[in-house]
Design an enzyme around this catalytic site. Sequence first.
Site, PDB file in Angstrom:
ATOM      1  N   LYS A   1       2.408  -3.892   6.655  1.00 11.91           N
ATOM      2  CA  LYS A   1       2.786  -3.974   5.229  1.00 11.91           C
ATOM      3  C   LYS A   1       4.305  -3.901   5.083  1.00 11.91           C
ATOM      4  O   LYS A   1       4.911  -4.640   4.295  1.00 11.91           O
ATOM      5  CB  LYS A   1       2.113  -2.858   4.430  1.00 11.91           C
ATOM      6  CG  LYS A   1       0.589  -2.979   4.344  1.00 11.91           C
ATOM      7  CD  LYS A   1       0.163  -4.202   3.556  1.00 11.91           C
ATOM      8  CE  LYS A   1      -1.331  -4.377   3.467  1.00 11.91           C
ATOM      9  NZ  LYS A   1      -1.746  -5.691   2.952  1.00 11.91           N
TER      10      LYS A   1
ATOM     11  N   SER B   1       0.837  -1.201   0.000  1.00  6.55           N
ATOM     12  CA  SER B   1       0.000   0.000   0.000  1.00  6.55           C
ATOM     13  C   SER B   1       0.865   1.241   0.000  1.00  6.55           C
ATOM     14  O   SER B   1       1.964   1.243   0.573  1.00  6.55           O
ATOM     15  CB  SER B   1      -0.858  -0.026   1.271  1.00  6.55           C
ATOM     16  OG  SER B   1      -1.476   1.224   1.487  1.00  6.55           O
TER      17      SER B   1
ATOM     18  N   TYR C   1      -1.310  -0.669  10.882  1.00 10.73           N
ATOM     19  CA  TYR C   1      -1.648  -1.299   9.593  1.00 10.73           C
ATOM     20  C   TYR C   1      -0.485  -1.147   8.596  1.00 10.73           C
ATOM     21  O   TYR C   1      -0.045  -2.124   7.973  1.00 10.73           O
ATOM     22  CB  TYR C   1      -2.934  -0.677   9.028  1.00 10.73           C
ATOM     23  CG  TYR C   1      -3.156  -0.998   7.569  1.00 10.73           C
ATOM     24  CD1 TYR C   1      -3.504  -2.278   7.169  1.00 10.73           C
ATOM     25  CD2 TYR C   1      -2.973  -0.016   6.586  1.00 10.73           C
ATOM     26  CE1 TYR C   1      -3.672  -2.575   5.823  1.00 10.73           C
ATOM     27  CE2 TYR C   1      -3.155  -0.309   5.248  1.00 10.73           C
ATOM     28  CZ  TYR C   1      -3.497  -1.586   4.865  1.00 10.73           C
ATOM     29  OH  TYR C   1      -3.654  -1.875   3.535  1.00 10.73           O
TER      30      TYR C   1
HETATM   31  P1  NAD Z   1     -11.029  -6.502   1.679  1.00 12.71           P
HETATM   32  O1  NAD Z   1     -11.193  -6.457   3.161  1.00 12.71           O
HETATM   33  O2  NAD Z   1     -12.221  -6.248   0.837  1.00 12.71           O
HETATM   34  O3  NAD Z   1     -10.386  -7.905   1.248  1.00 12.71           O
HETATM   35  C1  NAD Z   1      -9.529  -8.628   2.087  1.00 12.71           C
HETATM   36  C2  NAD Z   1     -10.066 -10.042   2.154  1.00 12.71           C
HETATM   37  O4  NAD Z   1      -9.194 -10.828   2.972  1.00 12.71           O
HETATM   38  C3  NAD Z   1     -11.455 -10.119   2.770  1.00 12.71           C
HETATM   39  O5  NAD Z   1     -12.300 -10.868   1.914  1.00 12.71           O
HETATM   40  C4  NAD Z   1     -11.236 -10.833   4.096  1.00 12.71           C
HETATM   41  O6  NAD Z   1     -12.347 -11.618   4.458  1.00 12.71           O
HETATM   42  C5  NAD Z   1      -9.992 -11.661   3.809  1.00 12.71           C
HETATM   43  N1  NAD Z   1      -9.161 -11.988   4.983  1.00 12.71           N
HETATM   44  C6  NAD Z   1      -8.671 -11.148   5.919  1.00 12.71           C
HETATM   45  N2  NAD Z   1      -7.940 -11.837   6.807  1.00 12.71           N
HETATM   46  C7  NAD Z   1      -7.947 -13.135   6.414  1.00 12.71           C
HETATM   47  C8  NAD Z   1      -7.366 -14.337   6.930  1.00 12.71           C
HETATM   48  N3  NAD Z   1      -6.645 -14.353   8.056  1.00 12.71           N
HETATM   49  N4  NAD Z   1      -7.579 -15.487   6.270  1.00 12.71           N
HETATM   50  C9  NAD Z   1      -8.317 -15.510   5.139  1.00 12.71           C
HETATM   51  N5  NAD Z   1      -8.899 -14.411   4.603  1.00 12.71           N
HETATM   52  C10 NAD Z   1      -8.715 -13.244   5.244  1.00 12.71           C
HETATM   53  O7  NAD Z   1      -9.845  -5.490   1.315  1.00 12.71           O
HETATM   54  P2  NAD Z   1      -9.366  -4.963  -0.113  1.00 12.71           P
HETATM   55  O8  NAD Z   1      -9.665  -3.521  -0.176  1.00 12.71           O
HETATM   56  O9  NAD Z   1      -9.825  -5.862  -1.185  1.00 12.71           O
HETATM   57  O10 NAD Z   1      -7.798  -5.097   0.085  1.00 12.71           O
HETATM   58  C11 NAD Z   1      -7.067  -6.204  -0.422  1.00 12.71           C
HETATM   59  C12 NAD Z   1      -5.606  -6.036  -0.053  1.00 12.71           C
HETATM   60  O11 NAD Z   1      -5.127  -4.801  -0.585  1.00 12.71           O
HETATM   61  C13 NAD Z   1      -5.330  -5.957   1.440  1.00 12.71           C
HETATM   62  O12 NAD Z   1      -4.102  -6.624   1.692  1.00 12.71           O
HETATM   63  C14 NAD Z   1      -5.189  -4.484   1.710  1.00 12.71           C
HETATM   64  O13 NAD Z   1      -4.378  -4.240   2.839  1.00 12.71           O
HETATM   65  C15 NAD Z   1      -4.536  -4.014   0.427  1.00 12.71           C
HETATM   66  N6  NAD Z   1      -4.773  -2.608   0.108  1.00 12.71           N
HETATM   67  C16 NAD Z   1      -6.046  -2.126   0.044  1.00 12.71           C
HETATM   68  C17 NAD Z   1      -6.266  -0.783  -0.267  1.00 12.71           C
HETATM   69  C18 NAD Z   1      -7.645  -0.209  -0.296  1.00 12.71           C
HETATM   70  O14 NAD Z   1      -7.781   1.018  -0.206  1.00 12.71           O
HETATM   71  N7  NAD Z   1      -8.694  -0.984  -0.481  1.00 12.71           N
HETATM   72  C19 NAD Z   1      -5.168   0.058  -0.512  1.00 12.71           C
HETATM   73  C20 NAD Z   1      -3.891  -0.478  -0.449  1.00 12.71           C
HETATM   74  C21 NAD Z   1      -3.700  -1.815  -0.135  1.00 12.71           C
HETATM   75  C1  WQD Z   2      -9.031  10.052   0.942  1.00  9.20           C
HETATM   76  C2  WQD Z   2      -9.172  11.559   1.174  1.00  9.20           C
HETATM   77  C3  WQD Z   2      -9.389  12.121   3.494  1.00  9.20           C
HETATM   78  C4  WQD Z   2     -13.242  10.124   4.063  1.00  9.20           C
HETATM   79  C5  WQD Z   2      -6.647   5.012   3.226  1.00  9.20           C
HETATM   80  C6  WQD Z   2      -5.636   4.278   4.043  1.00  9.20           C
HETATM   81  C7  WQD Z   2      -4.595   3.679   3.165  1.00  9.20           C
HETATM   82  C8  WQD Z   2      -5.191   2.867   2.023  1.00  9.20           C
HETATM   83  C9  WQD Z   2      -6.311   3.561   1.345  1.00  9.20           C
HETATM   84  C10 WQD Z   2      -5.115   0.522   2.491  1.00  9.20           C
HETATM   85  C11 WQD Z   2      -8.358  12.061   2.363  1.00  9.20           C
HETATM   86  C12 WQD Z   2     -10.648  12.473   2.746  1.00  9.20           C
HETATM   87  C13 WQD Z   2     -12.072  10.621   3.536  1.00  9.20           C
HETATM   88  C14 WQD Z   2     -14.278  11.027   4.412  1.00  9.20           C
HETATM   89  C15 WQD Z   2     -12.898  12.854   3.685  1.00  9.20           C
HETATM   90  N1  WQD Z   2      -5.742   1.630   2.475  1.00  9.20           N
HETATM   91  N2  WQD Z   2     -11.891  11.961   3.358  1.00  9.20           N
HETATM   92  N3  WQD Z   2     -14.056  12.362   4.197  1.00  9.20           N
HETATM   93  O1  WQD Z   2      -6.718   8.106   3.794  1.00  9.20           O
HETATM   94  O2  WQD Z   2      -5.780   8.255   1.440  1.00  9.20           O
HETATM   95  O3  WQD Z   2      -6.002   6.057   2.511  1.00  9.20           O
HETATM   96  O4  WQD Z   2      -7.225   4.103   2.292  1.00  9.20           O
HETATM   97  O5  WQD Z   2      -3.934   0.324   2.343  1.00  9.20           O
HETATM   98  O6  WQD Z   2      -3.800   2.903   3.999  1.00  9.20           O
HETATM   99  O7  WQD Z   2      -5.024   5.190   4.960  1.00  9.20           O
HETATM  100  O8  WQD Z   2      -8.032   7.220   1.783  1.00  9.20           O
HETATM  101  O9  WQD Z   2     -10.407   7.324   1.101  1.00  9.20           O
HETATM  102  O10 WQD Z   2      -9.836   7.374   3.563  1.00  9.20           O
HETATM  103  O11 WQD Z   2      -9.308   9.358   2.151  1.00  9.20           O
HETATM  104  O12 WQD Z   2     -12.731  14.070   3.552  1.00  9.20           O
HETATM  105  O13 WQD Z   2     -15.345  10.633   4.907  1.00  9.20           O
HETATM  106  O14 WQD Z   2     -10.535  11.833   1.497  1.00  9.20           O
HETATM  107  O15 WQD Z   2      -9.089  13.083   4.465  1.00  9.20           O
HETATM  108  O16 WQD Z   2      -7.923  13.357   2.030  1.00  9.20           O
HETATM  109  P1  WQD Z   2      -6.590   7.520   2.441  1.00  9.20           P
HETATM  110  P2  WQD Z   2      -9.481   7.742   2.172  1.00  9.20           P
END
Ligand code: NAD
Ligand code: WQD
Length: 340
Positions: A152, A124, A148
């Site tokens: 990573k 991430s 979190y």
């Molecule tokens: P999500 O929560 O929708 O998907 C994660 C999945 O993993 C879920 O279906 C959950 O049930 C499963 N899971 C969690 N722990 C588990 C375990 N111990 N065993 C088996 N399954 C398990 O999240 P997402 O948004 O699809 O994110 C996917 C990956 O991408 C994650 O690793 C997250 O950290 C990373 N990521 C997400 C974002 C984002 O903004 N969505 C941004 C950067 C990185």
């Molecule tokens: C985006 C912008 C907020 C909600 C997070 C995690 C990051 C990654 C992605 C997994 C920011 C603003 C948000 C709201 C708002 N996840 N905001 N009102 O913070 O960039 O990243 O999700 O890895 O680890 O930190 O994403 O969508 O929460 O926020 O004003 O209700 O929107 O302040 O500027 P962020 P976000």
Amino acid sequence: MKILVTGGAGYIGSHTTLELLRAGHDVVVVDNLINSHEEALRRVERLAGRPLAFQKVDLLNKEALAEVFAAAPIEAVIHFAALKSVGESVVQPLRYYQNNVTGTLNLLEIMERHNVRRFVFSSSATVYGDPKTMPITEDIPLSPVNPYGQTKVAVENILGDLYRSDDRWGIAILRYFNPIGADPSGQIGEDPNGIPNNLVPYIAQVAVGRLPHLPVYGHDYPTPDGTGVRDYIHVVDLALGHIRALDKLRGETGLFVYNLGTGRGYSVLEVAAAFERACGRPIPLRVLPPRPGDAAVSYADPTRAERELGWRAERALDDMVNDSWRWQSRNPDGYAAGGG
Ligand code: NAD
Ligand code: WQD
């Protein structure tokens, strides 16, 4: 190839599983469904016109995970499974380290035992913390600001040590910026539990009337309109990035790190305005103080992924919000209601 997708029922995992099936791969999904619904996988099968294999397995249950590898000749793993709520990780750090780090260690150990050494990891942009210069390249020092993000970085370090110990591994670390949007079918999408933390799911719930207004966290950041700027990327572009990474690992071993973003930032107000255009309804705003730990600006330099993977995000902000809206309006209560 036969690909194991951990967390394949989740938001990014379900979209990537769909693109893997469309690209002709066979997919085995493991997920404990802690943050997802099996219904997502049924819809993926319908959209792809092909079946997948699903095992409800927790990565912390090493024996159950080992059985998955014993039962199918897995050739590569895409590892999405993790807990991902920043705020929750501050309150429950041990649970986050246990799930995200121990879960990954279990998976890597079993892969090694079965001679499977192709691995794509969901990292991430959160690993970068709050860098002073933009755009963000892969080489800047990592400085996560919450547990979190620490999980990573911990996994990235483990993967580095693993590759240095055995160069038969092919490992792609993908650092996602801000994934939004949904498959254009409107059949699968992001379905957060409870009140969303992230911007676009929050706006989408305001648009369908589940929430009254959008809290705008901060209005005097040093940005053109004073609100936070992020690099939003369409989840389908992101999914396709995983396929390119897998293609690379087919042909070579190595440890590769890529930013997956568009390279362009949009403010909170720009995203809200784009969503208003998509849904044709006003999104009432309420300006609040900044959210603790939030950076003012974050956007990627995605050129390494373009150069080495031949991958570039193609979908624009309007595509992202149109597709988010299609998903949300057709599934106002997410998967639980069983509609779609
Ligand atoms: P999500 O929560 O929708 O998907 C994660 C999945 O993993 C879920 O279906 C959950 O049930 C499963 N899971 C969690 N722990 C588990 C375990 N111990 N065993 C088996 N399954 C398990 O999240 P997402 O948004 O699809 O994110 C996917 C990956 O991408 C994650 O690793 C997250 O950290 C990373 N990521 C997400 C974002 C984002 O903004 N969505 C941004 C950067 C990185
Ligand atoms: C985006 C912008 C907020 C909600 C997070 C995690 C990051 C990654 C992605 C997994 C920011 C603003 C948000 C709201 C708002 N996840 N905001 N009102 O913070 O960039 O990243 O999700 O890895 O680890 O930190 O994403 O969508 O929460 O926020 O004003 O209700 O929107 O302040 O500027 P962020 P976000």
